[in-house]
Design a protein around this motif. Structure first.
Motif, short mmCIF file in Angstrom:
data_model
loop_
_atom_site.label_atom_id
_atom_site.label_comp_id
_atom_site.label_asym_id
_atom_site.label_seq_id
_atom_site.Cartn_x
_atom_site.Cartn_y
_atom_site.Cartn_z
N CYS A 104 0.81 -1.22 0.00
CA CYS A 104 0.00 0.00 0.00
C CYS A 104 0.85 1.27 0.00
CB CYS A 104 -0.94 -0.01 1.20
SG CYS A 104 -2.20 -1.30 1.10
N LYS A 105 2.16 1.11 -0.01
CA LYS A 105 3.09 2.23 -0.05
C LYS A 105 2.85 3.24 1.08
CE LYS A 105 3.82 1.79 -5.01
NZ LYS A 105 3.45 0.42 -5.07
N VAL A 106 2.86 2.71 2.31
CA VAL A 106 2.74 3.57 3.49
C VAL A 106 4.04 3.49 4.28
CG1 VAL A 106 0.22 3.37 3.64
CG2 VAL A 106 1.66 1.76 4.89
N THR A 107 4.33 4.54 5.03
CA THR A 107 5.59 4.58 5.76
C THR A 107 5.41 4.59 7.27
OG1 THR A 107 5.59 7.00 5.56
CG2 THR A 107 6.83 5.76 3.91
N ASP A 108 4.47 5.36 7.78
CA ASP A 108 4.33 5.51 9.23
C ASP A 108 3.67 4.32 9.89
OD1 ASP A 108 5.64 7.97 9.49
OD2 ASP A 108 3.87 9.01 8.78
N LEU A 109 2.91 3.55 9.14
CA LEU A 109 2.26 2.37 9.71
C LEU A 109 3.12 1.14 9.62
CD1 LEU A 109 -1.44 2.65 8.55
CD2 LEU A 109 -0.51 3.04 10.81
N ASN A 110 4.33 1.29 9.19
CA ASN A 110 5.23 0.15 9.04
C ASN A 110 5.73 -0.29 10.41
OD1 ASN A 110 6.64 -1.84 7.81
ND2 ASN A 110 8.18 -0.52 6.92
N VAL A 111 4.80 -0.89 11.18
CA VAL A 111 5.14 -1.40 12.51
C VAL A 111 5.11 -2.92 12.46
CG1 VAL A 111 4.23 0.63 13.71
CG2 VAL A 111 2.74 -1.32 13.32
N PRO A 112 5.96 -3.56 13.23
CA PRO A 112 5.97 -5.03 13.22
C PRO A 112 4.67 -5.59 13.79
CG PRO A 112 7.45 -4.17 14.90
CD PRO A 112 6.93 -3.01 14.15
N ILE A 113 4.17 -6.64 13.16
CA ILE A 113 2.99 -7.32 13.66
C ILE A 113 3.42 -8.73 14.03
CG2 ILE A 113 0.64 -8.08 13.17
CD1 ILE A 113 0.51 -5.83 11.09
N SER A 114 3.57 -8.93 15.32
CA SER A 114 4.04 -10.20 15.82
C SER A 114 3.58 -10.35 17.26
CB SER A 114 5.58 -10.25 15.77
OG SER A 114 6.07 -11.28 16.57
N PRO A 115 3.26 -11.55 17.67
CA PRO A 115 2.87 -11.74 19.07
C PRO A 115 4.01 -11.44 20.04
CG PRO A 115 2.91 -13.85 17.92
CD PRO A 115 3.18 -12.79 16.90
N ASN A 116 5.24 -11.39 19.53
CA ASN A 116 6.41 -11.19 20.39
C ASN A 116 6.94 -9.76 20.39
OD1 ASN A 116 6.38 -13.99 20.96
ND2 ASN A 116 7.41 -14.36 19.03
N VAL A 117 6.38 -8.88 19.59
CA VAL A 117 6.91 -7.53 19.50
C VAL A 117 6.62 -6.75 20.78
CG1 VAL A 117 4.87 -6.50 18.41
CG2 VAL A 117 7.10 -5.50 18.02
N ASP A 118 7.58 -5.94 21.19
CA ASP A 118 7.40 -5.04 22.33
C ASP A 118 7.05 -3.68 21.75
OD1 ASP A 118 7.54 -3.36 24.51
OD2 ASP A 118 9.53 -4.03 25.16
N CYS A 119 5.77 -3.36 21.74
CA CYS A 119 5.29 -2.13 21.10
C CYS A 119 5.85 -0.87 21.76
CB CYS A 119 3.77 -2.10 21.07
SG CYS A 119 3.06 -3.36 19.99
N SER A 120 6.28 -0.97 23.01
CA SER A 120 6.84 0.20 23.68
C SER A 120 8.19 0.59 23.07
CB SER A 120 7.00 -0.05 25.18
OG SER A 120 8.02 -1.00 25.43
N LYS A 121 8.79 -0.30 22.30
CA LYS A 121 10.08 -0.02 21.67
C LYS A 121 9.93 0.44 20.21
CE LYS A 121 12.66 -2.95 24.73
NZ LYS A 121 13.53 -4.09 24.93
N VAL A 122 8.69 0.53 19.73
CA VAL A 122 8.44 1.02 18.37
C VAL A 122 8.56 2.53 18.39
CG1 VAL A 122 6.67 1.28 16.58
CG2 VAL A 122 6.98 -0.92 17.73
N HIS A 123 9.34 3.07 17.46
CA HIS A 123 9.52 4.55 17.41
C HIS A 123 9.13 5.08 16.10
CE1 HIS A 123 11.37 4.61 21.30
NE2 HIS A 123 12.10 3.59 20.95
#
Length: 123
Positions: A104-123
């Motif tokens: 979809c050619k997006v940049t800001d929503l490029n966040v990892p989707i994983s049951p193991n991701v620590d969302c507090s470390k997403v910047h």
């Protein structure tokens, strides 16, 4: 054949309505609400659940609309938390979810989707 397609369509619509109702009850902190994320992802449901090889025509414009609202780290973390929780609950195909920002050619929503991701470390 038409009955099978109709059954699939009814299932997908039912799933989307259910997802919106359940996801609407989830709250995360940040400028972006989980309701907004769910609303944007709904047109992508058949792709994300593995029932379609490519996203529906309405998927990418919806995702790009959400992407335009993501302005800062708290927004990305809110999106991450929502997607992490909901992807697990509904059996989203993680590989397809990971491909969606590029498709979809997006940049800001490029966040990892994983049951193991620590969302507090997403910047």
């Amino acid at each position: 054949m038409a009955v099978k397609k109709m059954g699939e369509a009814v299932f997908v619509v039912g799933l989307v309505v259910t997802m919106m109702n359940v996801w609407g009850a989830v709250s995360v902190e940040g400028a972006i609400s989980c309701n907004q994320v769910v609303s944007a992802m709904t047109p992508c449901a058949t792709y994300l659940l593995g029932n379609a090889a490519t996203p529906a025509a309405a998927c990418c414009p919806s995702i790009r609309g959400l992407d335009s609202q993501v302005k800062a780290t708290p927004d990305r973390q809110a999106v991450c938390n929502c997607l992490k929780t909901q992807a697990q609950s509904y059996g989203v195909k993680l590989g397809k979810a990971a491909n969606l920002p590029g498709l979809c050619k997006v940049t800001d929503l490029n966040v990892p989707i994983s049951p193991n991701v620590d969302c507090s470390k997403v910047h």
